[in-house]
Design a protein around this motif. Structure first.
Motif, mmCIF file in Angstrom:
data_model
loop_
_atom_site.group_PDB
_atom_site.id
_atom_site.type_symbol
_atom_site.label_atom_id
_atom_site.label_comp_id
_atom_site.label_asym_id
_atom_site.label_seq_id
_atom_site.Cartn_x
_atom_site.Cartn_y
_atom_site.Cartn_z
ATOM 1 N N ASP A 3 32.604 102.268 103.502
ATOM 2 C CA ASP A 3 32.954 100.974 104.098
ATOM 3 C C ASP A 3 33.699 100.099 103.086
ATOM 4 O O ASP A 3 34.676 99.430 103.427
ATOM 5 C CB ASP A 3 31.686 100.280 104.598
ATOM 6 N N ARG A 25 37.518 98.630 103.403
ATOM 7 C CA ARG A 25 37.865 97.204 103.266
ATOM 8 C C ARG A 25 38.998 97.003 102.265
ATOM 9 O O ARG A 25 39.911 96.217 102.493
ATOM 10 C CB ARG A 25 36.642 96.394 102.858
ATOM 11 N N ASN A 84 42.158 98.163 103.918
ATOM 12 C CA ASN A 84 42.569 97.238 104.974
ATOM 13 C C ASN A 84 43.103 95.923 104.412
ATOM 14 O O ASN A 84 43.964 95.293 105.018
ATOM 15 C CB ASN A 84 41.419 96.982 105.945
ATOM 16 N N ASP A 85 42.588 95.509 103.249
ATOM 17 C CA ASP A 85 43.058 94.278 102.620
ATOM 18 C C ASP A 85 44.539 94.349 102.237
ATOM 19 O O ASP A 85 45.228 93.333 102.222
ATOM 20 C CB ASP A 85 42.235 93.944 101.373
#
Length: 141
Positions: A118, A122, A125-126
């Motif tokens: 996870d 993140r 995705n950032d």
């Protein structure tokens, strides 16, 4: 509505759902052409996943997902850092992601790997939108 009408309503709902779920896959299957060949429009010479990841037992698939997530973060972040989206940067060797997994996460429990996965998601995705813009300008998205 009387109590005796509920079973009829539930039966009608189940029938409608059943028809809807069975009809959709048959429609979609007509458009699929199965192939075992890897073919990409962008960066066609990208490296393949390590064999052990492809052959991993289903119960350990979370390990494969973690390495994939590490890889994704490791290939998107340098695009943003360098402003370069050459194929070698966008799709590097799997060696660094595999090494990161082996050095830091091999002995982790399943739940720990899911948490770490996870975190890598993140991170990726950032920077994804910024990396996408750079890669689109280079024609590599």
């Amino acid at each position: 509505m009387r109590v005796t009408q509920y079973p009829l309503a539930l039966t009608a709902l189940a029938l409608a759902l059943g028809l809807g779920l069975t009809a959709a896959p048959a429609f979609a299957e007509r458009d699929l052409v199965p192939t075992l060949e890897r073919s990409f429009n962008v960066c066609p010479d990208r490296p393949t996943e390590p064999i052990w990841m492809q052959d991993i037992p289903l119960r350990q698939a979370y390990q494969r997902v973690l390495v994939q997530d590490i890889y994704r973060a490791q290939n998107l972040e340098p695009i943003v850092e360098t402003g370069n989206c050459d194929c070698e940067i966008r799709f590097p060797s799997w060696d660094a992601a595999e090494a990161m997994f082996r050095e830091r996460h091999t002995s982790d429990e399943r739940w720990e790997m899911l948490q770490v996965s996870d975190g890598y998601n993140r991170r990726a995705n950032d920077v994804r939108l910024e990396a996408k813009a750079i890669c689109e300008a280079a024609g590599n998205w």
